[in-house]
Structures are given as structure tokens and as C-alpha cells.
Write a protein that holds these residues in place. Structure first.
Motif, PDB file in Angstrom:
ATOM      1  N   LYS A 251     -37.458 -13.927  -4.402  1.00 12.83           N
ATOM      2  CA  LYS A 251     -38.545 -14.861  -4.105  1.00 12.83           C
ATOM      3  C   LYS A 251     -38.194 -16.285  -4.555  1.00 12.83           C
ATOM      4  N   GLU A 252     -36.988 -16.688  -4.191  1.00 20.06           N
ATOM      5  CA  GLU A 252     -36.496 -18.039  -4.479  1.00 20.06           C
ATOM      6  C   GLU A 252     -36.406 -18.324  -5.980  1.00 20.06           C
ATOM      7  N   LYS A 253     -36.213 -17.289  -6.764  1.00 18.63           N
ATOM      8  CA  LYS A 253     -36.032 -17.455  -8.203  1.00 18.63           C
ATOM      9  C   LYS A 253     -34.795 -16.706  -8.653  1.00 18.63           C
ATOM     10  N   ILE A 254     -34.147 -17.238  -9.667  1.00 20.60           N
ATOM     11  CA  ILE A 254     -32.971 -16.605 -10.255  1.00 20.60           C
ATOM     12  C   ILE A 254     -33.295 -16.339 -11.714  1.00 20.60           C
ATOM     13  N   ILE A 255     -33.019 -15.119 -12.160  1.00 22.77           N
ATOM     14  CA  ILE A 255     -33.429 -14.725 -13.505  1.00 22.77           C
ATOM     15  C   ILE A 255     -32.526 -15.312 -14.579  1.00 22.77           C
ATOM     16  N   ALA A 256     -31.222 -15.205 -14.406  1.00 21.47           N
ATOM     17  CA  ALA A 256     -30.275 -15.594 -15.458  1.00 21.47           C
ATOM     18  C   ALA A 256     -30.183 -17.110 -15.590  1.00 21.47           C
ATOM     19  N   LYS A 257     -30.027 -17.578 -16.822  1.00 23.86           N
ATOM     20  CA  LYS A 257     -29.798 -18.999 -17.083  1.00 23.86           C
ATOM     21  C   LYS A 257     -28.521 -19.108 -17.919  1.00 23.86           C
ATOM     22  N   PRO A 258     -27.383 -19.363 -17.278  1.00 20.18           N
ATOM     23  CA  PRO A 258     -26.097 -19.393 -17.988  1.00 20.18           C
ATOM     24  C   PRO A 258     -26.047 -20.466 -19.067  1.00 20.18           C
ATOM     25  N   THR A 259     -25.204 -20.240 -20.065  1.00 18.18           N
ATOM     26  CA  THR A 259     -24.976 -21.251 -21.095  1.00 18.18           C
ATOM     27  C   THR A 259     -24.165 -22.395 -20.495  1.00 18.18           C
ATOM     28  N   THR A 260     -24.161 -23.516 -21.182  1.00 21.00           N
ATOM     29  CA  THR A 260     -23.374 -24.664 -20.723  1.00 21.00           C
ATOM     30  C   THR A 260     -21.894 -24.286 -20.647  1.00 21.00           C
ATOM     31  N   GLY A 261     -21.422 -23.519 -21.618  1.00 18.18           N
ATOM     32  CA  GLY A 261     -20.016 -23.121 -21.640  1.00 18.18           C
ATOM     33  C   GLY A 261     -19.639 -22.252 -20.466  1.00 18.18           C
ATOM     34  N   PHE A 262     -20.472 -21.267 -20.161  1.00 17.28           N
ATOM     35  CA  PHE A 262     -20.170 -20.374 -19.040  1.00 17.28           C
ATOM     36  C   PHE A 262     -20.234 -21.135 -17.724  1.00 17.28           C
ATOM     37  N   MET A 263     -21.206 -22.036 -17.617  1.00 15.80           N
ATOM     38  CA  MET A 263     -21.312 -22.852 -16.419  1.00 15.80           C
ATOM     39  C   MET A 263     -20.088 -23.749 -16.266  1.00 15.80           C
ATOM     40  N   ALA A 264     -19.533 -24.244 -17.392  1.00 17.82           N
ATOM     41  CA  ALA A 264     -18.323 -25.071 -17.341  1.00 17.82           C
ATOM     42  C   ALA A 264     -17.141 -24.266 -16.808  1.00 17.82           C
ATOM     43  N   ILE A 265     -17.081 -22.986 -17.158  1.00 17.60           N
ATOM     44  CA  ILE A 265     -16.034 -22.115 -16.612  1.00 17.60           C
ATOM     45  C   ILE A 265     -16.230 -21.963 -15.108  1.00 17.60           C
ATOM     46  N   SER A 266     -17.487 -21.794 -14.688  1.00 16.87           N
ATOM     47  CA  SER A 266     -17.791 -21.701 -13.260  1.00 16.87           C
ATOM     48  C   SER A 266     -17.315 -22.952 -12.524  1.00 16.87           C
ATOM     49  N   PHE A 267     -17.570 -24.102 -13.107  1.00 15.08           N
ATOM     50  CA  PHE A 267     -17.107 -25.364 -12.518  1.00 15.08           C
ATOM     51  C   PHE A 267     -15.583 -25.402 -12.434  1.00 15.08           C
ATOM     52  N   ALA A 268     -14.915 -25.038 -13.533  1.00 16.56           N
ATOM     53  CA  ALA A 268     -13.458 -25.152 -13.612  1.00 16.56           C
ATOM     54  C   ALA A 268     -12.755 -24.292 -12.570  1.00 16.56           C
ATOM     55  N   ILE A 269     -13.262 -23.083 -12.326  1.00 15.07           N
ATOM     56  CA  ILE A 269     -12.577 -22.213 -11.366  1.00 15.07           C
ATOM     57  C   ILE A 269     -12.857 -22.637  -9.921  1.00 15.07           C
ATOM     58  N   HIS A 270     -13.720 -23.633  -9.758  1.00 19.23           N
ATOM     59  CA  HIS A 270     -13.934 -24.204  -8.432  1.00 19.23           C
ATOM     60  C   HIS A 270     -13.261 -25.566  -8.281  1.00 19.23           C
ATOM     61  N   PHE A 271     -12.681 -26.069  -9.358  1.00 23.59           N
ATOM     62  CA  PHE A 271     -12.141 -27.429  -9.337  1.00 23.59           C
ATOM     63  C   PHE A 271     -10.659 -27.488  -9.717  1.00 23.59           C
ATOM     64  N   CYS A 272     -10.211 -26.598 -10.575  1.00 19.73           N
ATOM     65  CA  CYS A 272      -8.864 -26.680 -11.154  1.00 19.73           C
ATOM     66  C   CYS A 272      -7.907 -25.681 -10.522  1.00 19.73           C
ATOM     67  N   ASP A 273      -6.608 -25.924 -10.722  1.00 23.24           N
ATOM     68  CA  ASP A 273      -5.564 -25.016 -10.250  1.00 23.24           C
ATOM     69  C   ASP A 273      -5.052 -24.112 -11.361  1.00 23.24           C
ATOM     70  N   MET A 274      -5.303 -24.495 -12.595  1.00 18.87           N
ATOM     71  CA  MET A 274      -4.996 -23.687 -13.767  1.00 18.87           C
ATOM     72  C   MET A 274      -6.186 -23.824 -14.711  1.00 18.87           C
ATOM     73  N   VAL A 275      -6.748 -22.706 -15.144  1.00 18.90           N
ATOM     74  CA  VAL A 275      -7.917 -22.738 -16.022  1.00 18.90           C
ATOM     75  C   VAL A 275      -7.638 -21.920 -17.273  1.00 18.90           C
ATOM     76  N   HIS A 276      -7.583 -22.595 -18.407  1.00 23.16           N
ATOM     77  CA  HIS A 276      -7.481 -21.939 -19.702  1.00 23.16           C
ATOM     78  C   HIS A 276      -8.776 -22.172 -20.464  1.00 23.16           C
ATOM     79  N   ILE A 277      -9.128 -21.234 -21.317  1.00 25.94           N
ATOM     80  CA  ILE A 277     -10.311 -21.399 -22.158  1.00 25.94           C
ATOM     81  C   ILE A 277      -9.899 -21.229 -23.617  1.00 25.94           C
ATOM     82  N   ALA A 278     -10.683 -21.821 -24.510  1.00 25.88           N
ATOM     83  CA  ALA A 278     -10.429 -21.698 -25.948  1.00 25.88           C
ATOM     84  C   ALA A 278     -11.763 -21.743 -26.683  1.00 25.88           C
ATOM     85  N   GLY A 279     -11.879 -20.930 -27.730  1.00 28.41           N
ATOM     86  CA  GLY A 279     -13.078 -20.999 -28.552  1.00 28.41           C
ATOM     87  C   GLY A 279     -14.300 -20.350 -27.957  1.00 28.41           C
ATOM     88  N   PHE A 280     -14.129 -19.369 -27.062  1.00 26.63           N
ATOM     89  CA  PHE A 280     -15.267 -18.654 -26.503  1.00 26.63           C
ATOM     90  C   PHE A 280     -15.443 -17.313 -27.206  1.00 26.63           C
TER      91      PHE A 280
END
Length: 331
Positions: A251-280
């Protein structure tokens, strides 16, 4: 006794050779990352590699969406966004147009745009960054993404000093951003609610500040040049909540609200050619160990969080297992 020592030495050498030949690296404790291949982020970067791997894991994966919101996207729109913030712009269009008209320099910087292969690292705020000595390594990446108000000053040896993008929301904004960012750092607003857009508008247009409606008072004075401000496309939050965390839209609603960090990973895998993470990663909720490298807040506070922490952990492990992303620390 000399013969026994010799035999032991030969057995030790054999074990080492077997270990080297197997090519297996384990990252289950704090010491393993120090000897991992991620100490050399200058390894070969293959253009499009993350995209090709992500397409196999993420349903309807696409790079056809603008990274940041642009003024021109709100003119002559044939179909409005279906979702409200943080997953879409429905209901916030008028305020966004006012913001984008003031800070209309929403392009990707040329020094990033012209990179043939984008090597990115998302630096989390987790306690495992403390005493990691990863600062120099982090500084070698093309793009360093930091989160919220995680400090750099006095922690450079562990977290580095380079900041390309800092993802934040009003409640997590620095009162004085200059100390912990570079002069060319892009401050990327992650709007969780319409009030977040109104806050950035009052800053840019020097209007009367908004004081109510925030769970924590945001800065009333925020010393950032308009040319350094961007607003993240809510598309990446939608992907993080639905395609990565697997939460359905009802009904046009989404239950989950990702953290800023997880959302940043989502952004990176749509923008970068190599994605490393640290401190998660978080310690157990009943653990007294701090969750951040820079303060003493324990994991108990996460029990009250509305974020889907266990689901995020599963999603990150899946991305790691399919080599969409790689871990510089341990998870």
C-alpha cells in the motif's frame, strides 16, 4: 634435542607452505585484517566489475538513476514519485525545488567523473576501527565515504583523513563540519523525512530555523558552502530497503528503514567499480563493548532502534559472499 628442534622446524615450514598454497584467508578476529589482501587497495580495479556481480544478486539492479537529486528532474515530470521520503520525493517536490534552485551545482565533480575505475571504501563508525592502523590505507582509495558525525580529527591513524562524501541527516550533522572534513568534501544529505529538506532550506536561504520535529536538535548554524551540498537520490534508500533487505512494498509503504551506513553501501554498489567496507558490524546487544570507535555508547542502545540490524547483517554477508563488496576489517 637438536634433531627434535630440526624436525619441529621442518613441520612448521610445511604447515606454512600448505597455508600459503591453500590461498585461504580468514577474517574472524581483530588481527586477521592486518595480513589481508585489503592492505593493498591499489590492486587491479576492473571497470564494471561491481555492477556485473551486483546484477546477479540484486533484483532489478540498475545504474540508470541519477546519484543526486537535480533541479531539472522536477520540471515536466510525467509521473510523480510513488513514495514519500525516505524512499521517494512524493509530497516534498516544492521544497526540493526551492533547495535545488539555491544549491544547483549538483553534478559529480570532474576529478571523480573522469576516473576510469572508481575505487571506493565505505568507512563505518564501528568500534573495530579503533587501533586498526588503517588510516594510510583508507587514504589511498579514490573515493572515501564517511557516515554521520564520525570524527576524523585525532583518529587519523585508524580512519584516515580523506573524505570524499560524508552522508548525514540533520540530527547527525556536525555543528562545525570544517574540522573533520576536507575543503572539497561533498556533504550528502540523506533525507529521512520532509522536515530534513526543510532544514537544509533554512540553512541555505538563512531563514528562521526549525526547532521542532527532530529527535535530536540539528545545528542552527552549519558552515558549509552551497556548492559542497548534495541531496542523495532516495532511489538508493528504496533499493536498500526492498531489494537488499527484502522488505516488500505494501500500500505504497515500505517497512524497513535502513541505517545510513547500509544505505551508503547501497549507493556504493550502484556507483563504484570496487567497493570495500571497513568498521561495519555490532557487538552482541548484551555486550558492554562500545559500538563506535569514538565514544562509549554500548550496543544496548541499538535494542531500541527502529533499524533492521539483523537483516542488514545478513544482507552484508550475502554481498561479501558473492564478492560484490570486500571487507577491510572483519565482520
Amino acid at each position: 634435542m637438536p634433531n627434535m628442534n630440526k624436525k619441529r622446524w621442518m613441520v612448521l615450514v610445511a604447515l606454512v607452505l600448505v597455508g600459503l598454497g591453500s590461498g585461504i584467508l580468514l577474517y574472524n578476529n581483530k588481527e586477521d585484517h592486518k595480513s589481508s589482501l585489503h592492505q593493498n587497495p591499489l590492486q587491479m580495479c576492473i571497470q564494471g566489475q561491481v555492477a556485473s556481480r551486483a546484477a546477479l544478486v540484486i533484483s532489478k539492479y540498475s545504474r540508470d538513476h541519477p546519484v543526486f537529486l537535480r533541479l531539472r528532474d522536477f520540471f515536466w515530470v510525467t509521473s510523480q514519485s510513488k513514495f514519500q521520503l525516505p524512499y521517494g520525493t512524493n509530497g516534498s517536490e516544492d521544497t526540493l525545488m526551492q533547495v535545488l534552485a539555491v544549491a544547483n551545482d549538483f553534478h559529480i565533480p570532474q576529478e571523480i567523473e573522469r576516473l576510469q575505475c572508481k575505487r571506493c571504501i565505505v568507512v563505518g563508525s564501528g568500534y573495530r576501527m579503533k587501533n586498526s592502523s588503517l588510516g594510510e590505507i583508507i587514504n589511498t582509495y579514490d573515493i572515501v565515504i564517511r557516515l554521520n558525525n564520525a570524527p576524523v580529527h585525532k583518529f587519523e591513524g585508524d580512519v584516515g583523513s580523506k573524505t570524499t562524501f560524508r552522508f548525514f541527516y540533520p540530527e547527525s550533522a556536525f555543528s562545525d563540519p570544517v574540522l573533520d572534513n576536507n575543503p572539497d568534501t561533498l556533504m550528502v544529505l540523506v533525507p529521512f523525512k520532509s522536515l530534513d529538506i526543510k532544514w537544509i532550506k533554512t540553512i541555505l536561504k538563512n531563514e528562521m530555523r526549525i526547532r521542532k520535529g527532530f529527535w535530536k536538535k540539528p545545528p542552527l548554524i552549519w558552515n558549509v558552502k552551497s556548492k559542497n551540498i548534495r541531496i542523495l537520490n532516495p532511489y538508493f534508500m528504496k533499493v536498500a530497503a526492498t531489494n537488499l533487505l527484502g522488505k516488500n512494498m505494501t500500500k505504497e509503504k515500505i517497512i524497513a528503514k535502513p541505517t545510513t551506513g547500509f544505505m551508503a553501501i547501497s549507493f556504493a554498489i550502484h556507483f563504484c567499480d570496487m567497493v570495500h567496507i571497513a568498521g561495519f558490524g555490532y557487538p552482541a546487544f548484551n555486550d558492554s563493548q562500545p559500538i563506535h570507535y569514538y565514544d562509549k555508547i554500548s550496543a544496548k542502545v541499538m535494542m531500541k532502534s527502529t533499524h533492521k540490524i539483523p537483516l542488514e547483517a545478513i544482507a552484508i554477508r550475502t554481498l561479501l559472499q558473492h564478492n560484490v563488496i570486500q571487507n577491510v576489517t572483519y565482520f
